[in-house]
Each structure stands twice: as C-alpha cells, then as structure tokens.
Design an enzyme around this catalytic site. Structure first.
Site, PDB file in Angstrom:
ATOM      1  CD  GLU A 240      -2.832  -0.988   2.492  1.00 58.79           C
ATOM      2  OE1 GLU A 240      -2.720  -0.016   3.261  1.00 58.79           O
ATOM      3  OE2 GLU A 240      -3.598  -1.930   2.697  1.00 58.79           O
TER       4      GLU A 240
ATOM      5  CG  ASP B 267      -3.611   8.730   8.147  1.00 59.71           C
ATOM      6  OD1 ASP B 267      -3.553   7.495   8.306  1.00 59.71           O
ATOM      7  OD2 ASP B 267      -3.871   9.270   7.060  1.00 59.71           O
TER       8      ASP B 267
END
Ligand SMILES: Cc1ncc(COP(=O)(O)O)c(C=O)c1O
Lengths: 267, 411
Positions: free
Chosen positions: A50, A61
């Site tokens: 990824e 995040d």
C-alpha cells in the site's frame, strides 16, 4: 476472467497457509529517491504494497503517518511522481501488487476519471480512499471496477450489520477491517481474540472476500492475528523511517529489515 | 444557478446525500465515524421536535445565555459617516462574550441526552472553546478543547477562561497550528473515542449533522433580531443590510436565518471574510477570492488549496476567521446569489475597531471588526433610510494585546 493481481496474491498466501503481509508507507517519504528504494526493499518480503498518497488534512491518521506525510510533502512529492514511481516499480523483478491509499480531495482535484485512467496506465492494482465511505463511494467504486482496479472498502468496529452487508455486497476482491476505534498508529487497545471474533463475523457474511486486518499492528502483535487473510502494517514502518532519520541510520535497510522480520513471524 | 426553497430552513435544503444544491456538504468521513454521525443525526432529528428539549433550550437561552441580546442604533458612527443608519446587534453581550455560547449550550444538552460524560471541541479564537468549557461545567461534563499552538498564544485570555472552567486544552502543533489543524485533531480524537465521547464542532462546518446543529442553535440570534427590527421600525425595513463576519460561518448563519426568504433587494445579506494582511498573498477568504471546490473536514465546500488538493495555509489577524474553508451553507448562499461575500484586510479591521470603539460603547473583537469595516465602507454612499445592521458577535477583551501592539496605547 483473469483473477486480479490482488486476488492472486491472496491465493498464493493461502496455498502457503499464511496470511498475506501488506505494508503501508507514504509515497515520497523521506524523499522521492529513498522512497523508491524503500519500496523495492519492502517488496522482497511483503505480498501487497500500500502506498500512501499523502494529504495534509488526513483526519484518519495518527501521529506517525502525519509525520511521514508532512515530510514527504515538504520534500516535494507530487501525485505525478507517485504515478511515475509505481510505473517504474511495477517493472522491477520483485514487484508486488500496489494499492494507492489516500483522501478523496486529492482525487477530485486530479480529476476522478483522469485519476482512474492514470492508475490503470501505470499498473495500480487497487485504491483505498479513507474518506469516501459507502454509499458515497458507489459511483467511484463502479468506475474502478470497469477499469479493473480493486476498490477496497473499510469496515470498522462501529459499522452496523446493515452497512456491513451492503459494503461487502459492493466490494471487490479485498476488504479492510479496522481493528479498533482509532486513527492509524494507535496502540492496540482491543484483545486479539476480540478482533478475531469481529473478523469472523464479517468473514461469515461472504467467505470468498479477502479480509485483511489493519491498525495497531506491529512486530509485537502480528503473530496473534495470523488467522486473518492478510495483515497490514503501516505506522510501525513510518515510525521506523522517522527514527532512522533521527538516529542518522539508513531508512532503506531499517524498513527492509523490519518487513523481513514481520514476514518471518507469519510463516 | 442554484435555487433556494422558500419556507424551508436552509439547513434542511439538502438532498438524500446531504448535499446542498446537490453540490456542497455531505459526509466524507472515515468509516468509523459513519455510525456515530448517524446516531447523532437521528437523535437530533428527534430532539428538535421534542417539546421538552425545546423548552430546555429556550430556558437556557433565556436564563443562562441571556436572551435577547441588545439591538440599538450607533448614533455617533451613523452621524460620523453621514449615510445609512448603522445599527448594532450586540451578540457579545451573551454569556461568555460571543455567539459561540448557543452552539455550545445545545451540544451540552444533546450530550446529556446521549448519556455521554465527555465532550470535545475545537477552537480558533478561543470563544468556541471557552463556551464549551462553560457549558460542560454547567452540565457536569468532562471537556477537552483542541487548539492550535499559534492560537493558544494569541488568544491567551480565552485559554485562561477554559482552564478555569476545568477544561483540558490539547495543543495542536501540526500544519499551520491554527483552527484547521485543531478541527482535524479533534476529529481524530473522536474517531478513537466516539463510543464514550460527544463531539462539538465549533462552527457551521464539518459533516452535515454538525452544520445543522450549529446553525439551528445560532438561529436564536435572528429570531431575536426579527422581533427587535419589527419593534424599532414597525416592519422589516424596505432597505435592510445584514452584515456579518464569516469564518466557518456560524455567526452569519444565525444572524441571517430568519431573513433568508426575503427578497435580496429588500434584505441584503453581506458576509465579510478575512482578507489577511494588506500586502500578503495569504488570506482566509475562500468565497471572496474564488477558491476551488474541494473537501475539508468531511464536507464539500470552497476551500483554499493548491493544485494537488493540499489545504493551504491561511493568514488573518483574527484567529476566529483564520480558516481555509467555509460552511457549505454559505457556498449555497453564494452560488444562489442570495448573499454577497467580500473581505476586509487586517488593517481595515483594526481601523474599524478603532473608529467604532472611539465613537461608541461597543468593543467588537477582531472578527466582527471585519464586518464593521464593510459597514464603514458602504454606509457613506447609502441613503438614510437604509438600515445597516452589524452583528457584533464577539468582545474585544481577548484581542487587547494584539490591538495595543498594532494601534499603540492611545486608542
Ligand atoms: C467572535 C467571533 N466571531 C466570529 C467567529 C468566526 O466563526 P463563525 O464564522 O463560525 O461565526 C469566531 C470564531 O471563533 C468568533 O470567536
């Protein structure tokens, strides 16, 4: 129809009786050149890569990925560089399937159709768009499918049964289960058995989908979740890059070694 | 062109995907937040029709916030400028000193109904944080406020108030260290704690439900204004201009809500964004300066960004307006041409503060000083039967240090 590279990667791992190892690193971190080396180093041990398309308002995040993102942006990463790197990477000997992971605004500004077309051109195998959940993602997901790109949806501990069924129904080869209520990089605050219990509930709805677990997975916790189809490690790698910079070590070898260790724990 | 529906609250004029004008807003959030947002939306939909809840709201608006806030003519300023009449809705007289108290009070009431003990919120100018800390204290909730480190320094007065109320201030040191990062960090915290914690967004931004709750709460301002205007003039005047500063846009939405259905030739809505320093390229005026449409904090809106969609840094002397995006409701009002948007520079806002506070008893904070700057600009050209109403939505106490630095001691 030929199975996708992502489906094939999972199949191979299943034959080896182990979960797939998926890595997440932010494109252009710490800089363009080193990132490409890191990607190659990872690829010798991981099954799927990824690649984060960093956005500076990344509300999903935690600190580690934020640090990587800001560093990459500061060092000049642009989306066109990421596409160019994927293209080069996919031509290398050990290349693994690539999933770009990012935020919807990056795609909108690039142009949705243009973005998907470019992904196809350079060999991107899948896309994860953190802030494009079901049902907002239906159109985009269909476009991806038409272009043989896997649109990977997420399921979280808060996802209702109703949503879960719809998400799975609209999913392609892979689904991502978020292990706990957390942004990326949180400490695993739920027991592995609890996570696997939830995992099994999702898996039961459709056994044919490859279901991976991510968030909070490190070399300390990875072994306890081996029953999953795949496991994603992201923040731990971003942290390794930050620390190697701080200690003036080579992030390429540090990250490469860490992925190797992670992979060893899955055999 | 986008069209508004008459007789329907602006907050409810979205389609099934929560998009206003089919284009602005929505819920572009990580999967984890889908369920908490849905739960909150369902709860709010129930509560806004619940008599007991409305009674509670009205009770606290009257007895705790202090309704109505005053509405009066600025006689000296009007005379000085020699044109339109300038009136002031002094929302800063509300408990705590700004309009942020309405949203904070409603969120605290909702939090109680949701049986949650923890409440979190973002703040820029520190007013949203101060008010949430007040409401949390009043209703026995534990409160965390997310605030950029740049704002913690420049709005220290409000930080002291938050701490005194027992709230924890979580400093946010990422990005531009201002409101945009505070909202992001607050949302991140909610992702991790949505099972136990209620989130309040400090303005009419964010996922749809937060826009709705906030504008529904600040609408109290225009309910009062409607009564006051009719009392003063016998009816809604033929030429009325409602001027309000716009950061996220909660104050302006509250000031305008009851007047949106009026023809714009009768009631003009004027939003004033932060133009930033006179000689700087940076600003916080996405509507005025033609920013592109993008996604910020879960909603599609005009937002200041670069070609790659990275959110750009903004600059304004006023922490409350220093935000790269703007409410989808204002995007709708702009595209439907119902409201007009313009900006005032840091310098213009300072001069407006100076003039207003010299001539009148009103001390607008740097945010509403932007609105006064526009009033001062246009009033001389207008006839005396034109009524300009300015929302003085914040008190300057929090800004005295900046104002003294910039204007000197002899104001
Ligand atoms: C006094 C005051 N006015 C205006 C604003 C801007 O917010 P909004 O545009 O949501 O009213 C703030 C925000 O902190 C504020 O404190």
């Amino acid at each position: 129809m030929k199975p996708s590279n992502i489906a094939s990667a999972f199949k191979k791992c299943r034959q080896e009786h182990r979960p797939a190892l998926l890595t997440y690193t932010v494109s252009g971190d710490p800089d363009k050149k080193k990132f490409f080396e890191i990607l190659k180093a990872i690829s010798s041990h991981a099954d799927i890569c990824e690649i984060g398309v960093g956005h500076n308002c990344n509300t999903g995040d935690g600190k580690q990925i934020q640090n990587s993102t800001y560093r990459a942006i500061k060092n000049g990463i642009k989306i066109k560089d990421t596409f160019a790197m994927v293209k080069r990477f996919k031509r290398t000997k050990n290349a693994k399937p690539c999933i770009l992971m990012g935020y919807y605004n990056s795609i909108i500004q690039y142009g949705e159709n243009r973005f998907i077309k470019k992904c196809k051109q350079v060999g991107v195998d899948g896309l994860i768009v953190v802030d494009l959940p079901w049902p907002e993602n239906k159109n985009f997901s269909k476009k991806c499918k038409k272009n043989s790109i896997n649109f990977v949806q997420l399921i979280s501990p808060t996802t209702s049964k109703y949503r879960m069924k719809r998400i799975i129904n609209d999913s392609h080869d892979m689904i991502y289960y978020i292990s706990m209520l957390s942004t990326t990089g949180g400490k695993l605050k739920v027991s592995p058995s609890e996570i696997l219990k939830n995992y099994n509930r999702i898996k039961k709805i459709n056994k044919s989908k490859n279901l991976v677990i991510g968030f909070g997975i490190t070399d300390k916790t990875i072994s306890s979740l081996k029953k999953a189809d795949g496991l994603v490690v992201g923040s731990a790698l971003c942290k390794e890059i930050s620390e190697s910079i701080k200690k003036k070590q080579n992030p390429v070898t540090k990250v490469g070694n860490m992925v190797k260790r992670l992979r060893a724990k899955l055999s | 062109m986008m069209k508004l529906k008459k007789g329907k609250l602006l907050i409810d004029q979205h389609n099934k995907n929560y998009l206003y004008g089919g284009k602005f807003g929505g819920n572009y959030v990580p999967e984890t937040l889908k369920k908490p947002i849905e739960d909150l939306a369902n709860l709010f939909e129930k509560l806004r029709h619940d008599k007991k809840f409305l009674n509670d709201r009205n009770y606290y608006f009257k007895n705790y916030v202090g309704a109505p806030t005053p509405f009066f003519k600025l006689k000296n300023l009007t005379k000085h400028l020699g044109g339109a009449q300038i009136w002031c809705k002094q929302v800063s007289q509300a408990n705590g000193g700004a309009h942020k108290i309405y949203n904070a009070t409603v969120h605290a009431l909702i939090c109680k109904r949701a049986k949650k003990k923890y409440i979190i919120g973002d703040t820029g100018a520190g007013y949203a944080g101060k008010m949430l800390s007040m409401a949390a204290k009043k209703f026995g909730l534990k409160c965390k406020i997310f605030m950029g480190t740049k704002d913690i320094v420049r709005q220290a007065v409000n930080c002291r108030a938050m701490r005194k109320n027992g709230a924890e201030i979580v400093p946010v040191d990422s990005g531009s260290k201002t409101l945009v990062d505070a909202v992001s960090e607050c949302m991140r915290y909610w992702v991790s704690n949505c099972d136990t914690t209620h989130m309040c967004v400090g303005s009419t931004v964010g996922p749809n439900i937060f826009i709705k709750i906030c504008a529904w709460s600040t609408a109290q301002i225009s309910r009062e204004l409607m009564v006051q205007v009719k009392k003063e003039f016998g009816k809604v005047p033929k030429k009325l201009k409602l001027i309000n500063c716009v950061g996220g846009g909660s104050s302006a939405m509250g000031f305008w809500n009851e007047f949106v259905d009026y023809d714009k030739n009768q009631v003009e809505l004027i939003g004033v964004e932060a133009g930033g320093p006179k000689n700087s390229k940076r600003h916080a005026a996405p509507l005025t300066n033609g920013a592109k449409i993008g996604i910020l904090h879960g909603a599609i809106q005009y937002v200041i960004q670069d070609a790659e969609g990275q959110i750009e840094e903004t600059e304004s002397i006023s922490a409350g307006l220093d935000y790269p995006g703007v409410s989808p409701l204002h995007c709708l009002l702009k595209d439907s041409k119902r409201a007009r948007y313009t900006s005032a520079t840091d310098e213009e806002a300072l001069q407006a503060f100076k003039l207003v506070s010299r001539l009148e008893k009103v001390r607008p904070s740097l945010e509403p000083a932007h609105a006064f700057a526009e009033a001062i600009k246009i009033a001389p050209r207008l006839s005396e039967d034109t009524i300009i109403a300015v929302d003085s939505c914040g008190d300057a106490k929090k800004d005295m240090k900046i104002i003294k630095e910039r204007l000197g001691r002899n104001l």
